[in-house]
Structure formats: C-alpha cells, structure tokens
Design an enzyme around this catalytic site. Structure first.
Site, PDB file in Angstrom:
ATOM      1  N   GLU A 257       2.630   4.743   1.286  1.00 47.05           N
ATOM      2  CA  GLU A 257       3.434   5.933   1.329  1.00 47.05           C
ATOM      3  C   GLU A 257       2.630   7.192   0.940  1.00 47.05           C
ATOM      4  O   GLU A 257       2.144   7.481  -0.258  1.00 47.05           O
ATOM      5  CB  GLU A 257       4.665   6.023   0.368  1.00 47.05           C
ATOM      6  CG  GLU A 257       5.699   4.877   0.687  1.00 47.05           C
ATOM      7  CD  GLU A 257       6.205   5.204   2.097  1.00 47.05           C
ATOM      8  OE1 GLU A 257       6.323   6.349   2.424  1.00 47.05           O
ATOM      9  OE2 GLU A 257       6.584   4.196   2.806  1.00 47.05           O
TER      10      GLU A 257
ATOM     11  N   CYS B  88       6.516  14.920  -1.409  1.00 43.82           N
ATOM     12  CA  CYS B  88       5.882  14.400  -0.298  1.00 43.82           C
ATOM     13  C   CYS B  88       6.449  14.991   1.180  1.00 43.82           C
ATOM     14  O   CYS B  88       6.166  14.934   2.086  1.00 43.82           O
ATOM     15  CB  CYS B  88       5.701  12.833  -0.192  1.00 43.82           C
ATOM     16  SG  CYS B  88       7.482  12.265  -0.557  1.00 43.82           S
TER      17      CYS B  88
HETATM   18  P1  NAP Z   1      -3.276   9.969  -5.886  1.00 47.86           P
HETATM   19  O1  NAP Z   1      -4.688  10.805  -6.546  1.00 47.86           O
HETATM   20  O2  NAP Z   1      -3.698   9.265  -4.653  1.00 47.86           O
HETATM   21  O3  NAP Z   1      -2.908   8.899  -6.720  1.00 47.86           O
HETATM   22  C1  NAP Z   1      -1.805   7.974  -6.532  1.00 47.86           C
HETATM   23  C2  NAP Z   1      -1.901   6.972  -7.405  1.00 47.86           C
HETATM   24  O4  NAP Z   1      -2.847   5.901  -7.312  1.00 47.86           O
HETATM   25  C3  NAP Z   1      -1.944   7.180  -8.973  1.00 47.86           C
HETATM   26  O5  NAP Z   1      -1.405   6.232  -9.536  1.00 47.86           O
HETATM   27  C4  NAP Z   1      -3.546   6.935  -9.175  1.00 47.86           C
HETATM   28  O6  NAP Z   1      -3.805   7.007 -10.391  1.00 47.86           O
HETATM   29  C5  NAP Z   1      -3.899   5.912  -8.458  1.00 47.86           C
HETATM   30  N1  NAP Z   1      -5.222   5.867  -7.937  1.00 47.86           N
HETATM   31  C6  NAP Z   1      -5.862   6.810  -7.749  1.00 47.86           C
HETATM   32  N2  NAP Z   1      -7.213   6.196  -6.976  1.00 47.86           N
HETATM   33  C7  NAP Z   1      -7.257   4.918  -6.854  1.00 47.86           C
HETATM   34  C8  NAP Z   1      -8.030   4.082  -6.542  1.00 47.86           C
HETATM   35  N3  NAP Z   1      -9.053   4.242  -6.434  1.00 47.86           N
HETATM   36  N4  NAP Z   1      -7.452   2.661  -6.566  1.00 47.86           N
HETATM   37  C9  NAP Z   1      -6.187   2.410  -7.258  1.00 47.86           C
HETATM   38  N5  NAP Z   1      -5.467   3.482  -7.544  1.00 47.86           N
HETATM   39  C10 NAP Z   1      -5.805   4.544  -7.631  1.00 47.86           C
HETATM   40  O7  NAP Z   1      -2.206  10.938  -5.480  1.00 47.86           O
HETATM   41  P2  NAP Z   1      -1.383  11.808  -6.501  1.00 47.86           P
HETATM   42  O8  NAP Z   1      -2.234  13.119  -6.849  1.00 47.86           O
HETATM   43  O9  NAP Z   1      -0.729  11.169  -7.621  1.00 47.86           O
HETATM   44  O10 NAP Z   1       0.033  12.159  -5.560  1.00 47.86           O
HETATM   45  C11 NAP Z   1       0.067  13.010  -4.624  1.00 47.86           C
HETATM   46  C12 NAP Z   1       0.102  12.613  -3.306  1.00 47.86           C
HETATM   47  O11 NAP Z   1       1.176  11.535  -3.062  1.00 47.86           O
HETATM   48  C13 NAP Z   1       0.235  13.769  -2.386  1.00 47.86           C
HETATM   49  O12 NAP Z   1      -0.581  13.721  -1.531  1.00 47.86           O
HETATM   50  C14 NAP Z   1       1.478  13.435  -1.867  1.00 47.86           C
HETATM   51  O13 NAP Z   1       2.031  13.762  -0.608  1.00 47.86           O
HETATM   52  C15 NAP Z   1       1.859  11.677  -1.715  1.00 47.86           C
HETATM   53  N6  NAP Z   1       2.898  11.325  -2.132  1.00 47.86           N
HETATM   54  C16 NAP Z   1       3.522  10.724  -0.993  1.00 47.86           C
HETATM   55  C17 NAP Z   1       4.782  10.101  -1.302  1.00 47.86           C
HETATM   56  C18 NAP Z   1       5.541   9.161  -0.183  1.00 47.86           C
HETATM   57  O14 NAP Z   1       6.424   8.763  -0.585  1.00 47.86           O
HETATM   58  N7  NAP Z   1       4.920   9.072   1.002  1.00 47.86           N
HETATM   59  C19 NAP Z   1       5.664  10.197  -2.434  1.00 47.86           C
HETATM   60  C20 NAP Z   1       4.824  11.359  -3.455  1.00 47.86           C
HETATM   61  C21 NAP Z   1       3.614  11.609  -3.388  1.00 47.86           C
HETATM   62  P3  NAP Z   1      -4.195   8.127 -11.739  1.00 47.86           P
HETATM   63  O15 NAP Z   1      -3.017   9.090 -11.670  1.00 47.86           O
HETATM   64  O16 NAP Z   1      -4.403   7.379 -12.536  1.00 47.86           O
HETATM   65  O17 NAP Z   1      -5.527   8.726 -10.883  1.00 47.86           O
END
Ligand code: NAP
Length: 516
Positions: A256, A295
């Site tokens: 997602e 999102c």
């Molecule tokens: P993110 O930086 O991609 O992180 C998401 C999750 O992945 C966090 O728990 C993060 O851990 C973990 N993570 C980061 N790098 C990783 C890796 N290489 N391997 C495994 N896990 C890893 O996103 P975010 O900043 O938390 O969230 C914002 C984004 O999420 C926005 O782009 C938004 O559009 C999207 N979003 C989408 C939805 C949907 O339902 N489609 C819902 C909400 C948000 P850490 O926090 O410890 O870095």
C-alpha cells in the site's frame, strides 16, 4: 525518558542500545527512545509459526472473530489515554486522533461481525459449487484455508492505530499470527496499544508480536507460507518487492503505497450546487486533517477553467479560518507535520512544485518558531501536464489546482497521468458525464468516489477508508489491495480447488447453507 520495548517470543524485550528519539512535533520536546534493532529474527519467526499458528488454527472463524471484538473493546476503553498520546507524539488534533483510533476499533468490530457469520469452521468457501461432469456426481468447489506461516505487517507513521488494526483484523480472522512493526516516528501510540493487547491477554501466545525498530532482518526469514503487508512510500515498497528473499522464497506481498489522488469538479456544477460545497468541504478536510499526511488526501484538483477563480477563492477563504497550532490546545484544528524529516521533505516538495505553478496560499515557510508547522498550501498549475505535478507526492497539506476543459475524457486522461492511484473523487450531477469519467479512469484507480447533490448529506468523505470496500491501487499506489470485506483475508489464505464426488465435496466443503 521512556525506552520502547518490543513484545517478541512471549516477553517484552529492550533491543539494542542504538536508538531513534521520538519527539512531540508541536514542541520538539523529546518523548521516548525507540531501539533500532537487537532482536533474533529467526526466533520471532519460529515463535509465530510454532506457537501462534497452532493456537489460531485450533479456533474456528467464529471464535477468532470474538477475539477481534475483544480487541476493539479493549482499545476503545483506553480511547482518552490513546488520544493524548496521538496528540503528543503524532501532532494529531483530537479530531485527527479519533479518526485514527475510531477507524481502528471500527474496523476490528466490522471484521468481528463479519466473522460471526462464517460458521464454526476453519475455512471459507469461494463461490458456488460447480458441476464438472456429465452429471452432478463429479463436482468442484473452491475453498480458502489459512496459510501455514505468519504475517509481517510494516506500517507507515501516519496511522499508527488504524494501520495496525486493519491488518491485524484480517490476518487474525484468517487464522495466521502477526508480527507488527509501527512507523518509528509515531511509534508511541502503536506501542501503547500493543501493551494493552498483551496486558489483556486477548490473543493466544504467539499470535501477536510487536517489533519496534527495523523489520529488515525479519524480511529475510520469510518463506512461501508467510505474507508481508507493507504500508509506506512507493520507494520503500519497491525496495521490499525487489529483495531476493521475497522473490526467491515466493513470499506473498501486499504493498500500500503513495498516490497522487485527484478530485474532479464536473462542468455542470456551480457554487449553488450542494456537490460544489461538498467538494470544498472535503478538500478542506484533506488539506488540514493530519496536516495533509493521509495517503488518500487529494493532491490534484481538476476544475473547469471558467470556474477556477471562483473555486479557488471559495476554498482559500474556507482554509483561512482553520486555526493552526499545538493540538494540545483543543481550539486548534490543524497540527504540525509529524517529524523533522517530514517537515523538511514537505518544504522541499513545495519549493519543487512551485516551479510548475503559482502559490495561491500557504508556502514552504514555517509559520511558528518551534514545531513543524506549515500552512495549507494551494497552488495553481501553469502547465497541467507537467510531469512533476503527476509524479511527486508531497506528503503534507499541499494540493495543486489543474484548470481543465471540462471534458470527461480530458479529466480521465489527467487522472491517469498519476500512474495509479488509491482513490479519485468525482463531483457531478450529470450521469452520462460521470459514466464517461469513471470508465476512463477506473483501470488506474483502486476506488472512485462519486459525490452529487443526491448524496451530499449522507456520503462520507473520500479520505475515509471503509472496511466494506477495497483499499489499494495499481501502479505507484503499490499494486496492492486490502480490506473489502472477506477479500481482505485472501492475502493470508490459500485458495484450493477441490474436485470429486459431490456427496463429499458439497457436504463437507460447500457453502454454509448446504451444511444443514
Ligand atoms: P516509509 O518511509 O516508506 O516507511 C514505511 C515503513 O517501512 C516504516 O515502518 C519504516 O520503518 C519501514 N521501512 C523503511 N525502510 C524500510 C526497508 N528498507 N525495509 C523494511 N522496512 C522499511 O513511509 P512513511 O514515511 O512511514 O509513510 C509515508 C508514506 O506512506 C507516504 O508516501 C504515504 O502516501 C504512504 N502511505 C500509504 C498508505 C496506503 O494505505 N496506501 C497509507 C498510509 C501512508 P521506519 O519508520 O523505522 O523507518
């Protein structure tokens, strides 16, 4: 200062000394430390597969549904305490926090009700039985059974409660144990919810583990019966999808990710129409709720050229009355961005987008001396096909107006430039125009929300993700799908085609009403 622990292998464990600090984004006060690593990934996987699997498989769907009801009640009982945590660590207003928490308990409760009707059995039927031979003696039926692994849930920072609960609901009802990892910046809320779940002993041992910090090691432990549900940026989603263990071990993965959601004003509406007012109200919600960090928030606003000035003036005047400030003060209706990193990204994103449009209100300048506060920012595109407008998600209170001709075909073409989206919204009372717009964009959207005068008084805003319908979208939105009633369980179950004597298949594995 508090150091968050992880609930793994049946105990709360501290993890390594390497930590990330969690802040109050309104005051920049340090709140807690979150360990980055320090857990034995293989033992976590084994605990889930050995203890959690066995315990959940010993229960029927109805029994598992009752666990979800208990979880919903337990979280709801702590609502006031949890709201305070979301205000402090997430920069949430009380309204933002309720949206997250009530979304969590509502989704758990929805799946509890759904599960209650699924019978005292451990599998689901998929569709009707099918005659395969000359006579009905040779019969077919598809069934779903729980996979024999565990689910790794990786959540984004913006919905610590809902994100964790909606995934948990589907996996536990399906019958597979969960290891859940929160987005670190706002982990305090998810951690407290995890504490409540463990304190109340609602879930059998091994069915629920909570991991603070990194899930990278655990991703390498996954096998063909396991599943990953990831929510976050499309970049992280793509990097997980590309991992050799995920591909080589054929691990099921649901992503997602982000989305350049669009809202489209049909050419038949003017400011007297109920649907026109509805669109403005919904855009104000998207630009201010959770400081635009949703999102599903609209990033591209398509308005017929002739209406752009009136529309923009109306929207800006509605945004101007929103009081921004520390959400601990109840009169403030919009809080800060969730972290220093978010603040920096969004400011840079606004500056980059400003090369392609005129800033009508807001901008990248901070509006307070302390904390990560920005004003809602509305832009007007100079070139409505500029690649950056359709490519770069600025994950904050930011949207761009795109003046278009009013044709349904052009509206769909512009929406499709986003490369795959979670939800787009259409506002029109013109049925043929709406049909054309819907069919022109449906292939690139996970959900299309249609607002008209007929539903203006009843319809929930497009940003509300409802468990009855699917959430997810193709392309850059991650190509995933969650929720949607029983569809949400499919990630965690295996569909098997049964073929044989009707007397056996229909009686033992047929749809519930055939069991009598
Ligand atoms: P993110 O930086 O991609 O992180 C998401 C999750 O992945 C966090 O728990 C993060 O851990 C973990 N993570 C980061 N790098 C990783 C890796 N290489 N391997 C495994 N896990 C890893 O996103 P975010 O900043 O938390 O969230 C914002 C984004 O999420 C926005 O782009 C938004 O559009 C999207 N979003 C989408 C939805 C949907 O339902 N489609 C819902 C909400 C948000 P850490 O926090 O410890 O870095």
């Amino acid at each position: 200062m508090k150091t968050l622990s992880s609930y793994v292998c049946g105990t709360w464990q501290k993890g390594s000394d390497e930590t990330q600090t969690l802040f109050n984004p309104a005051t920049e006060e340090e709140l807690a430390l979150c360990p980055r690593a320090g857990f034995e990934a293989a033992s976590i996987a084994e605990h889930a597969r050995e203890r959690g699997q066995a315990a959940l498989r010993a229960m029927s769907l109805v029994e598992r549904a009752s666990l979800l009801k208990q979880l919903s009640v337990a979280i709801h009982e702590a609502r006031e305490e949890l709201i305070d945590i979301a205000v402090a660590n997430g920069g949430n207003t009380r309204g933002d926090a309720k949206f997250d928490l009530d979304g969590a308990t509502g989704t758990l409760s929805y799946y509890a009700s759904l599960g209650k009707k699924l019978g005292d059995r451990d599998f689901l039927t998929d569709g009707e039985g099918i005659q395969l031979g000359r006579t009905p003696r040779f019969w077919g039926q598809h069934i779903w059974t729980p996979r024999q692994g565990f689910a790794l849930h990786i959540n984004a920072f913006n919905f610590p409660a809902w994100g964790m609960a909606e995934k948990l609901a589907c996996a536990i009802l399906a019958g597979i144990p969960v290891v859940t990892k929160p987005g670190t910046a706002s982990a305090l809320l998810a951690w407290r919810i995890a504490e409540i779940i463990v304190e109340k002993s609602i879930l059998p041992e091994g069915a629920f583990q909570f991991l603070c910090g990194s899930a990278r090691e655990l991703l390498r432990e996954l096998g063909p019966q396991d599943a990953v549900a990831f929510t976050g940026s499309s970049m992280t989603g793509a990097s997980i999808r590309g991992q050799s263990e995920i591909q080589g071990n054929h691990v099921r993965l649901n992503v997602e990710a982000d989305s350049l959601n669009a809202a489209i004003l049909g050419p038949d509406l003017d400011s007297d129409a109920d649907a026109f007012g509805l669109m403005v109200r919904n855009l104000v919600i998207d630009l201010t709720q959770k400081a635009g960090q949703k999102c599903t928030a609209v990033r591209r606003i398509l308005v017929p050229e002739a209406l752009v000035d009136d529309f923009a003036e109306f929207l800006i005047s509605e945004l101007a009355v929103i009081k921004i400030g520390n959400p601990a003060e109840k009169t403030n209706r919009m809080g800060p961005l969730a972290s220093a990193a978010q603040f920096k990204d969004v400011r840079q994103g606004i500056d980059a987008l400003a090369e392609f449009g005129e800033i009508l209100c807001g901008g990248s300048d901070p509006i307070a001396d302390r904390g990560y506060f920005l004003a809602p920012t509305l832009m007007r595109a100079r070139d409505i096909r500029a690649e950056a407008i359709h490519r770069d998600e600025v994950f904050g209170p930011v949207a761009t107006i795109l003046p278009y001709s009013g044709s349904a075909a052009e509206a769909a073409e512009l929406v499709n430039l986003g490369g795959g989206g979670l939800v787009s919204s259409i506002y029109s009372n013109d049925r043929p125009w709406t049909e054309k717009a819907v069919l022109g964009m449906a292939a690139t959207q996970g959900r299309i929300w249609i607002g008209s005068d007929k539903v203006a008084g009843e319809i929930l805003p497009p940003g509300a993700v409802l468990p009855q319908t699917v959430h997810g979208g193709p392309g850059r939105a991650g190509a995933g799908e969650e929720l949607g009633g029983l569809r949400g369980l499919e990630l965690y179950m295996q569909r098997t085609a049964l073929q044989g004597f009707q007397g056996l298949i229909a009686r033992s594995f047929g749809a519930l009403e055939q069991d009598d």
